[in-house]
Design a protein around this motif. Sequence first.
Motif, PDB file in Angstrom:
ATOM      1  N   ASP A 122       0.914  -1.154  -0.118  1.00  0.00           N
ATOM      2  CA  ASP A 122      -0.054  -0.049  -0.232  1.00  0.00           C
ATOM      3  C   ASP A 122       0.938   1.217   0.014  1.00  0.00           C
ATOM      4  N   ALA A 123       0.688   2.137  -0.895  1.00  0.00           N
ATOM      5  CA  ALA A 123       1.473   3.384  -1.168  1.00  0.00           C
ATOM      6  C   ALA A 123       1.468   4.215   0.383  1.00  0.00           C
ATOM      7  N   ASP A 124       0.512   4.418   0.979  1.00  0.00           N
ATOM      8  CA  ASP A 124       0.326   5.276   2.202  1.00  0.00           C
ATOM      9  C   ASP A 124       1.221   4.480   3.175  1.00  0.00           C
ATOM     10  N   GLU A 125       1.157   3.151   3.282  1.00  0.00           N
ATOM     11  CA  GLU A 125       1.946   2.575   4.392  1.00  0.00           C
ATOM     12  C   GLU A 125       3.436   2.760   4.007  1.00  0.00           C
ATOM     13  N   ALA A 126       3.806   2.520   2.771  1.00  0.00           N
ATOM     14  CA  ALA A 126       5.286   2.869   2.069  1.00  0.00           C
ATOM     15  C   ALA A 126       5.749   4.130   2.479  1.00  0.00           C
ATOM     16  N   TYR A 127       4.957   5.048   2.320  1.00  0.00           N
ATOM     17  CA  TYR A 127       5.504   6.529   2.735  1.00  0.00           C
ATOM     18  C   TYR A 127       5.531   6.711   3.970  1.00  0.00           C
ATOM     19  N   ARG A 128       4.568   5.976   4.911  1.00  0.00           N
ATOM     20  CA  ARG A 128       4.830   6.016   6.464  1.00  0.00           C
ATOM     21  C   ARG A 128       6.181   5.556   6.831  1.00  0.00           C
ATOM     22  N   LEU A 129       6.288   4.324   6.476  1.00  0.00           N
ATOM     23  CA  LEU A 129       7.639   3.681   6.822  1.00  0.00           C
ATOM     24  C   LEU A 129       8.923   4.436   6.380  1.00  0.00           C
ATOM     25  N   ALA A 130       8.951   5.171   4.987  1.00  0.00           N
ATOM     26  CA  ALA A 130      10.172   6.152   4.765  1.00  0.00           C
ATOM     27  C   ALA A 130      10.037   7.319   5.723  1.00  0.00           C
ATOM     28  N   ASP A 131       8.787   7.900   6.188  1.00  0.00           N
ATOM     29  CA  ASP A 131       8.702   9.067   6.954  1.00  0.00           C
ATOM     30  C   ASP A 131       9.248   8.579   8.329  1.00  0.00           C
ATOM     31  N   GLU A 132       9.044   7.340   8.708  1.00  0.00           N
ATOM     32  CA  GLU A 132       9.411   7.180  10.176  1.00  0.00           C
ATOM     33  C   GLU A 132      10.841   6.873  10.380  1.00  0.00           C
ATOM     34  N   CYS A 133      11.567   6.449   9.149  1.00  0.00           N
ATOM     35  CA  CYS A 133      13.098   6.389   8.939  1.00  0.00           C
ATOM     36  C   CYS A 133      13.703   7.590   8.992  1.00  0.00           C
ATOM     37  N   THR A 134      13.023   8.658   8.352  1.00  0.00           N
ATOM     38  CA  THR A 134      13.850  10.002   8.261  1.00  0.00           C
ATOM     39  C   THR A 134      13.478  10.716   9.614  1.00  0.00           C
ATOM     40  N   GLN A 135      12.248  10.489  10.314  1.00  0.00           N
ATOM     41  CA  GLN A 135      12.013  11.151  11.555  1.00  0.00           C
ATOM     42  C   GLN A 135      12.842  10.650  12.642  1.00  0.00           C
ATOM     43  N   ALA A 136      13.427   9.374  12.490  1.00  0.00           N
ATOM     44  CA  ALA A 136      14.363   8.785  13.564  1.00  0.00           C
ATOM     45  C   ALA A 136      15.694   8.939  13.052  1.00  0.00           C
ATOM     46  N   SER A 137      16.091   9.380  11.984  1.00  0.00           N
ATOM     47  CA  SER A 137      17.438   9.811  11.383  1.00  0.00           C
ATOM     48  C   SER A 137      18.301   8.422  11.291  1.00  0.00           C
ATOM     49  N   ILE A 138      17.076   7.313  10.748  1.00  0.00           N
ATOM     50  CA  ILE A 138      17.930   6.197  10.491  1.00  0.00           C
ATOM     51  C   ILE A 138      18.163   6.001   9.042  1.00  0.00           C
ATOM     52  N   LYS A 139      19.627   5.465   8.713  1.00  0.00           N
ATOM     53  CA  LYS A 139      20.011   5.364   7.311  1.00  0.00           C
ATOM     54  C   LYS A 139      19.230   4.033   6.732  1.00  0.00           C
ATOM     55  N   ASN A 140      18.788   4.200   5.563  1.00  0.00           N
ATOM     56  CA  ASN A 140      17.932   3.245   5.117  1.00  0.00           C
ATOM     57  C   ASN A 140      18.137   3.222   3.517  1.00  0.00           C
ATOM     58  N   GLY A 141      17.986   1.829   3.124  1.00  0.00           N
ATOM     59  CA  GLY A 141      17.756   1.700   1.672  1.00  0.00           C
ATOM     60  C   GLY A 141      17.237   0.856   1.117  1.00  0.00           C
ATOM     61  N   VAL A 142      16.615   0.662  -0.231  1.00  0.00           N
ATOM     62  CA  VAL A 142      15.766  -0.356  -0.660  1.00  0.00           C
ATOM     63  C   VAL A 142      16.569  -1.046  -1.803  1.00  0.00           C
ATOM     64  N   VAL A 143      16.449  -2.230  -2.222  1.00  0.00           N
ATOM     65  CA  VAL A 143      17.228  -3.022  -3.124  1.00  0.00           C
ATOM     66  C   VAL A 143      16.753  -2.634  -4.396  1.00  0.00           C
ATOM     67  N   GLN A 144      17.753  -2.210  -5.707  1.00  0.00           N
ATOM     68  CA  GLN A 144      17.104  -1.485  -6.715  1.00  0.00           C
ATOM     69  C   GLN A 144      18.093  -2.107  -7.900  1.00  0.00           C
ATOM     70  N   ASP A 145      18.193  -3.462  -7.664  1.00  0.00           N
ATOM     71  CA  ASP A 145      19.299  -4.246  -8.295  1.00  0.00           C
ATOM     72  C   ASP A 145      19.457  -3.681  -9.807  1.00  0.00           C
ATOM     73  N   LYS A 146      18.138  -3.808 -10.488  1.00  0.00           N
ATOM     74  CA  LYS A 146      18.240  -3.603 -12.101  1.00  0.00           C
ATOM     75  C   LYS A 146      18.879  -2.344 -12.680  1.00  0.00           C
ATOM     76  N   LEU A 147      19.349  -1.538 -11.848  1.00  0.00           N
ATOM     77  CA  LEU A 147      20.143  -0.469 -12.064  1.00  0.00           C
ATOM     78  C   LEU A 147      21.505  -0.586 -12.740  1.00  0.00           C
ATOM     79  N   TRP A 148      21.943  -1.802 -11.892  1.00  0.00           N
ATOM     80  CA  TRP A 148      23.600  -2.409 -12.021  1.00  0.00           C
ATOM     81  C   TRP A 148      23.574  -3.690 -13.012  1.00  0.00           C
ATOM     82  N   LEU A 149      22.379  -4.072 -13.564  1.00  0.00           N
ATOM     83  CA  LEU A 149      22.484  -5.054 -14.535  1.00  0.00           C
ATOM     84  C   LEU A 149      23.521  -4.481 -16.065  1.00  0.00           C
TER      85      LEU A 149
END
Length: 386
Positions: A122-149
């Motif tokens: 769900d997009a709303d949940e996805a953006y909430r998770l991103a915001d929670e990481c930002t608010q907590a100053s947590i370094k975060n990343g998501v796998v986007q492997d096809k950029l390096w194929l």
Amino acid sequence: MRTFNIAMHGVTGRMGTNQHYIRSILAIMRQGGVTLTTGETVAVNPILLGRNEQKLRHLAEVVAPKEIGRTVRWSTSVDDVIADDDTDIVFDASSTKMRASIIRKAIQRGKPIYCEKPIATDADEAYRLADECTQASIKNGVVQDKLWLPGMRKLRMLRDQGFFGDILSVRGEFGYWVYTGFDADQPLQRPSWNYRKEDGGGMMIDMFCHWQYLINDLFGPIDQVLAHATIDLPQRQDEAGQAYRCTADDSAYAIFVLESGVTCQFNSSWATRVRRDDLLTVQVDGTKGSAVAGLRECWTQNISCTPRPIWNPDRPQPINFYDGWQQMPTTTDYDNAFKIQWELFLRHVAEDLPFPWTLESGADGVALACAGELSSRERRWVPAKP
């Protein structure tokens, strides 16, 4: 030498085992770690997490010694390992439905989090998770492997060199036949939950996240989408041989219109038989030339080599349309795409180097998948982001 202890949740799955554990983390251990810009080396120490003790033990005590000459830690106590002060990074490659809980456990403990996509259904949940990481100053990343194929990197090089001239259109073809389980002597290639929407499965939620970041990186932001999804095979068998009803789309067809006005068409199906160069091909047509890239190779045709066909169905086609294409040479060694991004994330955690592939960018992928689902339901164009 610094060492990062990485809690790896969901490594018993196909992607978690092969791409993240064996070809990324164990490969990094084999090479002696990751070198930072300062010349310092960061080592990694995985801690395998999951529910299946037998699979975890095999990966830790059989696979690891073959790869690196020693066993690694494993545990079924997920909460305890994430909460442990000695755990430096939390990684999740489990089913999509479990993702949010693992991310939030990492946030609560102040641990950097790296995870597979999609980060939610769900997009709303996805953006909430991103915001929670930002608010907590947590370094975060998501796998986007096809950029390096390798194939996509060759496309990027052609774009940067101006090979295409003005880009006119992009066409992507993805997919292959995924066996249902009813076929004799043909084992399943994908987990059964992929075909149950209630378990987080579906072609759009899986692959539109990939198409979002790939298109955005190579050609620019997506403005709107028109999509159609189908359940082509209504019944499959699960890992225990039990028949179940498929509730998630296994084929999806989309037109993405970019902010620049360029049109991208992507067909995605797990119910198709391949007659093209690779499981994924992306064709780019421009005023000066065209290119077709697969996972590793790329073929080009410039304006001077473009044939002049004439429509005449009353005689055999005199042109072999493959003849006018040239295969690009491979002039560098291409490392595993997952491993490349792992190394970038480890450098990001170690010395704060830029890492744009955050959970917020992952949320944009979920938003595109949700827009595609809405477009398919309501038969209309939908903005790519809310």
